[in-house]
Design a protein around this motif. Structure first.
Motif, PDB file in Angstrom:
ATOM      1  N   ARG A  52     -17.690 -83.206  43.002  1.00 16.94           N
ATOM      2  CA  ARG A  52     -16.517 -82.375  43.250  1.00 16.94           C
ATOM      3  C   ARG A  52     -16.278 -81.399  42.106  1.00 16.94           C
ATOM      4  N   ASP A  53     -16.440 -81.846  40.886  1.00 17.87           N
ATOM      5  CA  ASP A  53     -16.286 -80.928  39.747  1.00 17.87           C
ATOM      6  C   ASP A  53     -17.325 -79.816  39.806  1.00 17.87           C
ATOM      7  N   ARG A  54     -18.560 -80.154  40.137  1.00 14.60           N
ATOM      8  CA  ARG A  54     -19.624 -79.152  40.221  1.00 14.60           C
ATOM      9  C   ARG A  54     -19.357 -78.157  41.344  1.00 14.60           C
ATOM     10  N   ALA A  55     -18.817 -78.662  42.453  1.00  9.46           N
ATOM     11  CA  ALA A  55     -18.496 -77.767  43.563  1.00  9.46           C
ATOM     12  C   ALA A  55     -17.400 -76.781  43.177  1.00  9.46           C
ATOM     13  N   ASN A  56     -16.377 -77.279  42.479  1.00  9.53           N
ATOM     14  CA  ASN A  56     -15.286 -76.403  42.049  1.00  9.53           C
ATOM     15  C   ASN A  56     -15.763 -75.337  41.062  1.00  9.53           C
ATOM     16  N   LYS A  57     -16.824 -75.640  40.319  1.00  6.24           N
ATOM     17  CA  LYS A  57     -17.387 -74.678  39.363  1.00  6.24           C
ATOM     18  C   LYS A  57     -18.359 -73.698  40.026  1.00  6.24           C
ATOM     19  N   GLY A  58     -18.599 -73.880  41.333  1.00  2.00           N
ATOM     20  CA  GLY A  58     -19.504 -72.982  42.035  1.00  2.00           C
ATOM     21  C   GLY A  58     -20.972 -73.325  41.874  1.00  2.00           C
ATOM     22  N   GLU A  59     -21.279 -74.556  41.459  1.00  4.35           N
ATOM     23  CA  GLU A  59     -22.676 -74.941  41.232  1.00  4.35           C
ATOM     24  C   GLU A  59     -23.351 -75.491  42.482  1.00  4.35           C
ATOM     25  N   LEU A  60     -22.556 -75.902  43.469  1.00  3.32           N
ATOM     26  CA  LEU A  60     -23.116 -76.531  44.666  1.00  3.32           C
ATOM     27  C   LEU A  60     -22.896 -75.659  45.894  1.00  3.32           C
ATOM     28  N   ALA A  61     -23.798 -75.748  46.822  1.00  4.14           N
ATOM     29  CA  ALA A  61     -23.710 -75.033  48.088  1.00  4.14           C
ATOM     30  C   ALA A  61     -23.600 -76.031  49.227  1.00  4.14           C
ATOM     31  N   PHE A  62     -22.803 -75.690  50.220  1.00  4.77           N
ATOM     32  CA  PHE A  62     -22.713 -76.474  51.453  1.00  4.77           C
ATOM     33  C   PHE A  62     -23.267 -75.639  52.600  1.00  4.77           C
ATOM     34  N   GLY A  63     -23.906 -76.329  53.528  1.00  8.12           N
ATOM     35  CA  GLY A  63     -24.337 -75.639  54.741  1.00  8.12           C
ATOM     36  C   GLY A  63     -24.794 -76.614  55.793  1.00  8.12           C
ATOM     37  N   THR A  64     -24.825 -76.140  57.021  1.00  7.65           N
ATOM     38  CA  THR A  64     -25.497 -76.862  58.084  1.00  7.65           C
ATOM     39  C   THR A  64     -26.993 -76.559  57.956  1.00  7.65           C
ATOM     40  N   ILE A  65     -27.816 -77.135  58.812  1.00 14.72           N
ATOM     41  CA  ILE A  65     -29.265 -77.069  58.608  1.00 14.72           C
ATOM     42  C   ILE A  65     -29.796 -75.642  58.663  1.00 14.72           C
ATOM     43  N   ASP A  66     -29.217 -74.795  59.497  1.00 12.23           N
ATOM     44  CA  ASP A  66     -29.647 -73.392  59.542  1.00 12.23           C
ATOM     45  C   ASP A  66     -29.496 -72.741  58.178  1.00 12.23           C
ATOM     46  N   CYS A  67     -28.366 -72.996  57.563  1.00 12.07           N
ATOM     47  CA  CYS A  67     -28.031 -72.413  56.265  1.00 12.07           C
ATOM     48  C   CYS A  67     -29.022 -72.876  55.198  1.00 12.07           C
ATOM     49  N   TRP A  68     -29.324 -74.165  55.214  1.00 10.79           N
ATOM     50  CA  TRP A  68     -30.246 -74.700  54.218  1.00 10.79           C
ATOM     51  C   TRP A  68     -31.658 -74.159  54.426  1.00 10.79           C
TER      52      TRP A  68
END
Length: 492
Positions: A149-165
């Protein structure tokens, strides 16, 4: 130049090499493992998915006797709702992908419903609050993976569905995008304003910093780069979730056009035009596609178990050795002799949304045979679809007179005839049952400017139509038996 369709599904990946005319020149399929860490939990290793994509594309190109240099554009269609979170810099996933079938966030969904959020979420997303969709899956990953969660708030992580990945991988992490159809399956996207919604992001506790850019379904969104199985510079020009791609691939371009895909689950969609129709009968409203700046919406009903019920007969009970054997076994009897099977092996989806329902078989006697159970399984699949179609007709205010079908189980003539009988609709089966892949190819062709959407309808060829033949009296009796069995299967 040719089109390459990548159809990334729940149990495997299929690649198609397609001519502009719609003719499939080559096909390749590769299965990958399903992971079940706990009962009710389902995960995928996206690195295994990536291997399946590479292998399937290689097989399809080889079968077509062409190379990647002959590919003029790529269309991607995918299992929806399955959730991936990865490191933006390295592309490495922080955890296994949580699959759409996974029920690990059911308690959190119930908490949100008990807190009174159902109506507000439906008004913006067209969806119900359910573990099926992506929103609570993202939050689970951020809460359960140390430091996520901390990494996500810092913009280090990406979320996506399989198309996005997949697009991130194909472009060497240059593009972090998803199309409107996939975004509409996350519980985080306002389908009226067509954008990520801050109130939904707060409710589901998902940082905006990890979200992809939302793009249309038929436009060039990136180019291949750094791949060892495709040359650099091939445009990615079509994207849609698998069921929306199938709707497009079945040329359901007019209001009221409907299709059903019989895969692991059964998914029925109806084109409702350029304004969303919110369901009052237990369905969901979804974005079908965005083409040329114009959004098309659909009503959708999902039955979690269809072909998976046949797999259960094969793997769980051992009464058939292959899925293809079920039709010949079921034809050994004229009827189920009163046996009704509600295939709620993963709860009930639309229109009931009862995650605690259980698979139920009623009407067993000493005379019941494996043939009766096989026939009851096929009829149970058809009745599950009928429930979706009846709700759809009520929401849309129009009967469904024609249903186009695809998916593996659509090969089953007995199932298709029974579907026509109880639905009182003509069931149309195309020659090419891989409508998801065809739809992805069609969208890519439109995105490249090779043809207009309606011209893509010429890619569809009907192999057989099934007309209703059963009497109204027989259908009515069978429906009453089904409705009684459903009452027994439900948890409340």
């Amino acid at each position: 130049m040719l089109l390459l369709a990548i159809d990334q599904g729940t149990t495997g990946t299929t690649a198609l090499v397609v001519e502009k005319s719609g003719k499939v020149l080559g096909r390749g399929t590769t299965e990958f493992a399903q992971h079940f860490p706990k009962p009710g939990w389902v995960e995928h290793d996206v690195r295994e998915i990536w291997v399946s994509v590479k292998e399937s594309v290689g097989k399809a190109l080889a079968a077509a006797k062409v190379t990647g240099k002959d590919v003029g554009g790529i269309g991607i269609t995918n299992q929806r709702e399955t959730t991936v979170v990865w490191d933006k810099q390295t592309g490495e996933p922080i955890h296994g992908a949580i699959v759409w079938q996974c029920r690990r966030t059911a308690d959190e969904c119930q908490r949100l419903k008990d807190a009174g959020h159902t109506d507000a979420v439906r008004a913006k997303t067209g969806l119900v609050i359910d573990a099926y969709f992506s929103g609570t899956k993202v939050a689970w990953l951020l809460d359960q993976v140390s430091g996520a969660r901390d990494r996500a708030n810092k913009g280090e992580l990406a979320f996506g569905t399989i198309d996005c990945w997949l697009i991130s991988m194909l472009t060497q992490r240059d593009k972090h995008v998803t199309d409107v159809s996939n975004a509409s399956r996350t519980l985080l996207f306002d389908i009226v304003r067509m954008q990520w919604d801050d109130e939904l992001l707060a409710l589901f506790r998902v940082p905006r910093e990890m979200l992809p850019t939302v793009v249309g379904s038929a436009e060039i969104v990136g180019h291949t780069r750094g791949s060892d199985f495709l040359p650099d510079g091939v445009p990615i020009a079509g994207i849609a979730g698998d069921q929306q791609a199938a709707l497009f691939g079945q040329a359901c371009f007019e209001i009221g056009d409907a299709k059903c895909t019989y895969g692991t689950g059964a998914f029925a969609l109806m084109n409702v035009g350029h304004q969303p129709v919110m369901s009052t009968h237990g369905l969901v409203t979804t974005v079908a596609w965005k083409v040329g700046g114009q959004v098309t919406y659909a009503l959708e009903g999902s039955s979690f178990i269809a072909g998976a019920a046949v797999q259960w007969l094969r793997d769980g009970l051992g009464i058939i050795k292959s899925a293809a054997e079920i039709e010949s076994l079921a034809r050994k009897v004229e009827s189920t002799d009163g046996v009704v099977f509600v295939p709620a092996l993963a709860g009930l989806g639309a229109p009931y949304w009862d995650q605690n329902a259980r698979g139920t078989i009623v009407g067993l006697t000493r005379g019941t045979t494996s043939a009766h159970l096989a026939r009851a399984t096929l009829e149970g699949i058809a009745f599950s679809v009928l429930d979706l179609l009846r709700a759809m007709a009520q929401d849309a205010g129009r009967p469904i007179e024609r249903l186009r079908v695809d998916g593996g189980a659509a090969k089953n003539d007995l199932l298709m005839q029974f579907q026509a009988d109880i639905s009182r609709a003509h069931v149309e089966r195309p020659h090419e049952l891989e409508s998801t892949g065809r739809g992805a190819a069609m969208l890519a062709g439109v995105g490249l400017g090779w043809f207009e959407p309606k011209a893509a309808a010429s890619m569809l060829s009907i192999e057989r139509s099934f007309a209703p033949t059963a009497s109204e009296q027989d259908v009515s009796r069978a429906r009453h038996m089904w409705e009684d069995a459903i009452r027994r299967a439900r948890s409340t």
